[in-house]
Design an enzyme around this catalytic site. Structure first.
Site: not given
Ligand code: CAA
Length: 256
Positions: A130, A110, A107, A64
């Protein structure tokens, strides 16, 4: 830029739709608009026999959209249309394959688990992270995860937020097949074409029976399965399939 790239009947592949998530700057994070686009596209297709949903080499979807969620209130979440969109996604009758390269998290995971089967590139990484951002899975992560791999493993991965690599995902039963990352789409189309060559009536009834096995007792599920078996005998496809077998020819299913 649009949230998804849509290709109905992709290239020469009759009856196969392709949806590619297209939010590269946020690793295909799923905002509500993207989910609307996916669901409306799936609902708009009538002559499709199989669909592939994919992302990019780097990410199927990182979950998400955290930027959108960070300041949201519980009421914002409650009133959002996502819950209805997931329900509509689950009502799609034709088979949907998730073709996963790269990150498939939260998400995004999911979404992949809501598809009927997952084919993964060998560098794919799955998970429900999450817990790392102070919240919990909210679109089936605790439920479908547990049904796929059992309580202890689901607890382990959801409580630690640890990612699961492609080989582990296959062993855990999360994914049907792991292929070299560079050939993911090619290999997925082979599977989609095979599914698309079968009776659409039968494939939609198989999809319903298997998905309902998660909702019903065994005896209810067996009853539904039997009824769906009988129902195929009301279709031209069943006659075509059995006659083609007896006449030693390839069946030509019309989907009715
Ligand atoms: N939402 C919004 N933006 C996101 C994102 C997300 N889920 N995941 C990555 N991005 C963005 C980052 O903020 C970054 O943006 P900027 O370049 O503007 O800084 C860009 O995508 C690239 O990401 P990273 O620089 O972090 O890339 P990385 O290769 O170093 O890491 C990653 C990759 C491990 C996937 C890391 O981005 C990460 O941990 N992302 C979040 C994953 C997460 O927590 N997902 C769960 C979300 S909550 C959810 O999904 C709830 C539900 O059940 C419905």
């Amino acid at each position: 830029m649009s949230n998804i790239i849509v290709t109905p009947s992709y290239r020469d592949h009759r009856g196969i739709g392709l949806i590619q998530l297209n939010r590269p700057n946020v690793l295909n994070a799923l905002n509500t608009e993207t989910l609307v686009d996916i669901v409306e596209t799936l609902e708009s297709w009538s002559d499709i026999r199989a669909v592939i949903i994919t992302g990019s080499d780097k990410a199927f979807s990182a979950g998400a959209d955290i930027k959108k969620m960070a300041e949201a209130s519980a009421m914002d979440q409650l009133l959002d249309q996502r819950e209805k969109l997931w329900k509509r996604f689950s009502m799609i009758r034709y088979p949907i394959i998730a073709a996963v390269n790269g990150f498939c998290l939260g998400g995004g995971h999911e979404l992949a688990m809501s598809c009927d089967l997952i084919i993964a590139g060998d560098k794919a990484k799955f998970g429900q992270p999450e817990i790392n951002i102070g919240t919990v899975p909210g679109a089936g992560g605790t439920q479908r995860f547990t049904k796929a791999m059992g309580k202890s493993k689901a607890m382990y991965y959801a409580l630690t937020g640890e990612m699961i690599n492609a080989a582990e995902a296959r062993e855990l039963g999360l994914v049907a097949k792991v292929v070299p990352a560079s050939t993911l789409m090619q290999e997925t189309f082979v599977v989609a074409k095979r599914i698309a060559s079968k009776s659409p009536v039968a494939s939609s009834l198989i999809k319903e029976s298997i998905n309902q096995s998660f909702e019903m007792s065994l005896s209810q599920g067996l009853m539904l399965e039997r009824r769906n078996f009988y129902l195929t005998f009301a279709s031209d496809d069943q006659k075509e399939g059995m006659n083609a077998f007896l006449e030693k020819r390839t069946p030509d299913y019309k989907g009715n």
